[in-house]
Design an enzyme around this catalytic site. Structure first.
Site, PDB file in Angstrom:
ATOM      1  N   ASP A 253       0.708  -1.187  -0.121  1.00 12.32           N
ATOM      2  CA  ASP A 253      -0.146   0.036   0.019  1.00 12.32           C
ATOM      3  C   ASP A 253       0.903   1.146  -0.085  1.00 12.32           C
ATOM      4  O   ASP A 253       1.616   1.398   0.916  1.00 12.32           O
ATOM      5  CB  ASP A 253      -0.941  -0.144   1.269  1.00 12.32           C
ATOM      6  CG  ASP A 253      -2.030   1.033   1.194  1.00 12.32           C
ATOM      7  OD1 ASP A 253      -1.743   2.107   0.642  1.00 12.32           O
ATOM      8  OD2 ASP A 253      -2.905   0.946   1.928  1.00 12.32           O
TER       9      ASP A 253
ATOM     10  N   TYR B 200      -5.917  16.186  -8.181  1.00 12.60           N
ATOM     11  CA  TYR B 200      -5.185  15.013  -8.768  1.00 12.60           C
ATOM     12  C   TYR B 200      -4.092  15.585  -9.591  1.00 12.60           C
ATOM     13  O   TYR B 200      -2.943  15.059  -9.446  1.00 12.60           O
ATOM     14  CB  TYR B 200      -6.305  14.329  -9.638  1.00 12.60           C
ATOM     15  CG  TYR B 200      -5.706  13.275 -10.164  1.00 12.60           C
ATOM     16  CD1 TYR B 200      -5.743  12.120  -9.955  1.00 12.60           C
ATOM     17  CD2 TYR B 200      -5.420  13.377 -11.702  1.00 12.60           C
ATOM     18  CE1 TYR B 200      -5.071  10.969 -10.548  1.00 12.60           C
ATOM     19  CE2 TYR B 200      -5.215  12.267 -12.351  1.00 12.60           C
ATOM     20  CZ  TYR B 200      -4.820  11.031 -11.782  1.00 12.60           C
ATOM     21  OH  TYR B 200      -4.506  10.013 -12.532  1.00 12.60           O
TER      22      TYR B 200
ATOM     23  N   VAL C 196     -22.614  10.798 -20.372  1.00 11.77           N
ATOM     24  CA  VAL C 196     -21.825  12.019 -21.023  1.00 11.77           C
ATOM     25  C   VAL C 196     -21.819  13.156 -20.009  1.00 11.77           C
ATOM     26  O   VAL C 196     -23.053  13.628 -19.867  1.00 11.77           O
ATOM     27  CB  VAL C 196     -22.409  12.291 -22.662  1.00 11.77           C
ATOM     28  CG1 VAL C 196     -21.464  13.535 -23.147  1.00 11.77           C
ATOM     29  CG2 VAL C 196     -22.004  10.857 -23.343  1.00 11.77           C
ATOM     30  N   PHE C 197     -20.768  13.446 -19.824  1.00 10.96           N
ATOM     31  CA  PHE C 197     -20.756  14.761 -18.920  1.00 10.96           C
ATOM     32  C   PHE C 197     -20.782  16.130 -20.021  1.00 10.96           C
ATOM     33  O   PHE C 197     -20.170  16.255 -20.652  1.00 10.96           O
ATOM     34  CB  PHE C 197     -19.336  15.191 -18.094  1.00 10.96           C
ATOM     35  CG  PHE C 197     -19.393  13.737 -17.000  1.00 10.96           C
ATOM     36  CD1 PHE C 197     -19.912  14.011 -15.825  1.00 10.96           C
ATOM     37  CD2 PHE C 197     -18.690  12.588 -17.194  1.00 10.96           C
ATOM     38  CE1 PHE C 197     -19.790  13.337 -14.769  1.00 10.96           C
ATOM     39  CE2 PHE C 197     -18.509  11.851 -16.073  1.00 10.96           C
ATOM     40  CZ  PHE C 197     -19.163  12.187 -14.910  1.00 10.96           C
TER      41      PHE C 197
END
Length: 331
Positions: free
Chosen positions: A49, A138, A197-198
């Site tokens: 991890d 991110y 679909v965004f």
């Protein structure tokens, strides 16, 4: 020679392990849980991890090349809990680099994100010299690891390179993570489900097949002391509606669409300038989106046990010559 694939259970990691196993290179791969993993000849799995693992010195003993693919978040989840994203991914990556500093000669190939580190594009295609203004947590974390990799290279001689990968797609991509629009659309098409679909579907992305990404990573792993960052993509932009139209041509029918609200961290267009990859790695993509979709559907039919007619002949073999469209540099 031994290669270590950190994060070998994802779509890129699995394909990379398969490719490495066909060479004379010994391979170790890590995953957080050793469940439902492929049995690849010559491959040894370790439970690691990234967020908590500390025994890097033992793991790196005898390793020549590290392919760093492990990442616990996606753009949506990282934005919901950015502090966790930093602790799990940035801190874990730095621990690995500290161990690599104590193992001279180790090459690190880091899978960064060409789709998120740049942010809104001033021009297309985007080269590695473009300003980095990520909108998502991110993208910030990926860019932070890039900076640490460069710091360790300049100050301590750690031989690392960051590959800024475009929107990768391929069979065995984990749909529960919500990544890989091409793969998600293809699975939905074969199942007869609506394609989510965004927004309007007009956002443009640089879609790159997983086999091309793996070839780039291996090229980067074998060329020591070649610095990055380096964009890895197709060099061609396609909107989500373009992808749907290509899928409709292959399956021979109209596909239902479910519209959902656009996401704030999605930039309107991302297309990568991939000339540096050719110059420094000798790499160019071999699979354009039309061929990639056909290859993907062929694999997914087996995966999903679904039969679907095709206007193209099925193939799962990468051609020896490039079929990808070429990059055009805008003024």
């Amino acid at each position: 020679m031994t290669s270590l694939v950190v994060g070998g259970s994802g779509v890129i990691g699995r394909r990379l392990c398969e490719r490495l196993s066909r060479s004379a290179v010994g391979t170790i791969a890590t995953a957080r849980t050793l469940v439902d993993l492929p049995a690849v000849p010559g491959l040894r799995w370790r439970s690691v991890d990234l967020a908590t693992f500390e025994d890097w010195d033992e793991l790196l003993d005898g390793v020549d090349t590290i392919y760093h693919l492990a990442w616990s978040s996606i753009p949506s989840s990282a934005s919901l809990d950015p502090s966790r994203d930093i602790l799990e991914n940035v801190v874990g990556s730095v621990r690995m680099m500290e161990a690599a500093r104590r193992a001279p000669g180790v090459r690190i190939v880091f899978a960064s994100s060409g789709g998120s580190v740049y942010g809104p594009a001033d021009h297309l295609p985007v080269s590695e010299l473009h300003p980095t203004r990520p909108l998502s947590a991110y993208g910030i974390s990926k860019l932070t690891v890039e900076h640490y990799l460069e710091k360790f290279r300049l100050l301590y001689g750690v031989d690392g390179i960051a590959l800024r990968v475009g929107n990768c797609y391929g069979a065995r991509q984990h749909e529960t993570r919500g990544l890989g629009a091409v793969t998600l659309f293809a699975r939905a098409a074969l199942r007869g489900e609506p394609l989510k679909v965004f927004g309007s579907g007009a956002v443009v992305r640089d879609f790159v097949h997983v086999d091309d990404v793996v070839s780039a990573m291996i090229a980067a792993g074998t060329r020591h002391n070649v610095a990055g960052p380096i964009n890895i993509g197709s060099g061609v932009g396609h909107s989500l509606m373009d992808v749907i139209a290509k899928l409709e041509r292959v399956v021979g029918r109209r596909l239902p669409i479910e519209r959902v609200a656009p996401r704030q961290f999605d930039v309107s267009a991302s297309v990568l300038d991939i000339r540096r990859a050719d110059e420094r790695l000798g790499w160019t993509p071999a699979i354009d989106l039309d061929l990639g979709i056909e290859m993907l559907l062929s694999e997914l039919r087996t995966e999903l046990d679904v039969q679907c007619g095709s206007l193209f002949s099925s193939t799962a073999i990468i051609p020896s010559t490039s079929t990808a469209l070429k990059v055009t540099q805008e003024p």
